[in-house]
Design an enzyme around this catalytic site. Structure first.
Site, PDB file in Angstrom:
ATOM      1  N   GLY A  46      38.889  32.429  37.227  1.00 42.68           N
ATOM      2  CA  GLY A  46      37.565  32.730  37.757  1.00 42.68           C
ATOM      3  C   GLY A  46      37.063  31.615  38.637  1.00 42.68           C
ATOM      4  N   GLN A  51      30.813  26.430  42.707  1.00 39.06           N
ATOM      5  CA  GLN A  51      32.031  25.613  42.729  1.00 39.06           C
ATOM      6  C   GLN A  51      32.558  25.392  44.144  1.00 39.06           C
ATOM      7  OE1 GLN A  51      33.993  28.082  39.426  1.00 39.06           O
ATOM      8  NE2 GLN A  51      34.833  26.040  39.091  1.00 39.06           N
ATOM      9  N   CYS A  90      38.572  24.728  33.607  1.00 41.82           N
ATOM     10  CA  CYS A  90      37.724  25.031  34.753  1.00 41.82           C
ATOM     11  C   CYS A  90      38.312  24.345  35.979  1.00 41.82           C
ATOM     12  CB  CYS A  90      36.310  24.506  34.470  1.00 41.82           C
ATOM     13  SG  CYS A  90      35.156  24.774  35.820  1.00 41.82           S
ATOM     14  N   LEU A  91      38.326  25.061  37.102  1.00 42.87           N
ATOM     15  CA  LEU A  91      38.880  24.486  38.330  1.00 42.87           C
ATOM     16  C   LEU A  91      38.080  23.258  38.781  1.00 42.87           C
ATOM     17  CD1 LEU A  91      39.752  27.736  40.317  1.00 42.87           C
ATOM     18  CD2 LEU A  91      41.311  26.247  39.050  1.00 42.87           C
ATOM     19  N   HIS A 132      32.031  32.223  30.947  1.00 42.89           N
ATOM     20  CA  HIS A 132      32.243  30.947  31.645  1.00 42.89           C
ATOM     21  C   HIS A 132      31.666  30.993  33.063  1.00 42.89           C
ATOM     22  CE1 HIS A 132      34.912  27.353  32.595  1.00 42.89           C
ATOM     23  NE2 HIS A 132      34.572  27.774  33.799  1.00 42.89           N
ATOM     24  N   GLU A 133      31.938  32.100  33.764  1.00 45.01           N
ATOM     25  CA  GLU A 133      31.488  32.188  35.168  1.00 45.01           C
ATOM     26  C   GLU A 133      29.976  32.393  35.268  1.00 45.01           C
ATOM     27  OE1 GLU A 133      33.531  31.116  37.285  1.00 45.01           O
ATOM     28  OE2 GLU A 133      35.226  31.267  35.922  1.00 45.01           O
ATOM     29  N   HIS A 136      28.245  29.140  34.966  1.00 46.52           N
ATOM     30  CA  HIS A 136      28.238  28.341  36.200  1.00 46.52           C
ATOM     31  C   HIS A 136      26.997  28.641  37.049  1.00 46.52           C
ATOM     32  CE1 HIS A 136      31.905  26.010  36.613  1.00 46.52           C
ATOM     33  NE2 HIS A 136      32.678  27.024  36.275  1.00 46.52           N
TER      34      HIS A 136
HETATM   35 NI    NI Z   1      34.630  26.978  35.692  1.00 42.48          NI
END
Ligand code: NI
Length: 163
Positions: A46, A51, A90-91, A132-133, A136
């Site tokens: 995701g 981000q 997480c990226l 999670h998304e 963000h």
């Molecule tokens: Ni993330």
């Protein structure tokens, strides 16, 4: 389409609350395309707009277990059920992971890229990704929700090299 730079933990933009999307524009369509491309290039499950430095309530999810990809615009979680504890990464926090408790099943209402409202229910991995998304979009990172903190994990490329 283009791959955008992924902001990393420590960057203030990741802690900000994102703004509601009021109308679709060509610029946002390009953003969504770029987010899918950026997520794929980084082998993520995701990616949320903050981000890549955009404070809008948009996220993309690759539910690889069911070979489905989603864009969620202005997502609102309306129902949760059960719980699961599992590893999350997480990226924006490269090379790290942590164990986080999430609902086992999540229902979310969101708009698609034509700004049509839809409802999505996900279990397991998809439920985790939705939580999670959407976090963000409220400036929240999983690192503040772990059970025992974060730990080092190897990036996917390095795991392959070791085989
Ligand atoms: Ni993330």
């Amino acid at each position: 389409m283009a791959i955008r730079t992924i902001r990393e933990i420590g960057d203030d933009i990741l802690t900000k609350k994102c703004k509601v999307v009021k109308e679709m524009t060509p610029r946002l369509q390009t953003l969504i395309d770029d987010m899918f491309e950026t997520m794929a290039a980084a082998q993520g499950v995701g990616l949320a707009a903050p981000q890549v430095g955009i404070l809008k309530r948009i996220c993309v999810i690759d539910d690889y277990e069911h070979e489905q990809k989603y864009v969620l615009i202005n997502p609102e979680i309306t129902e949760t059920e059960g719980e699961q504890i599992g590893q999350e990464g997480c990226l924006s926090v490269p090379g790290k992971a942590g164990d986080v408790k999430r609902p086992m099943k999540v229902t979310v209402e969101a708009f698609d890229r034509e700004m049509k409202k839809f409802t999505l229910t996900g279990e397991g991995l998809l439920a985790r990704a939705i939580c999670h998304e959407t976090d963000h979009l409220d400036g929240e990172l999983y690192v503040d929700k772990t059970i025992d903190g974060i730990y080092d994990v190897m990036p996917p490329e390095e795991e392959e090299e070791e085989e």
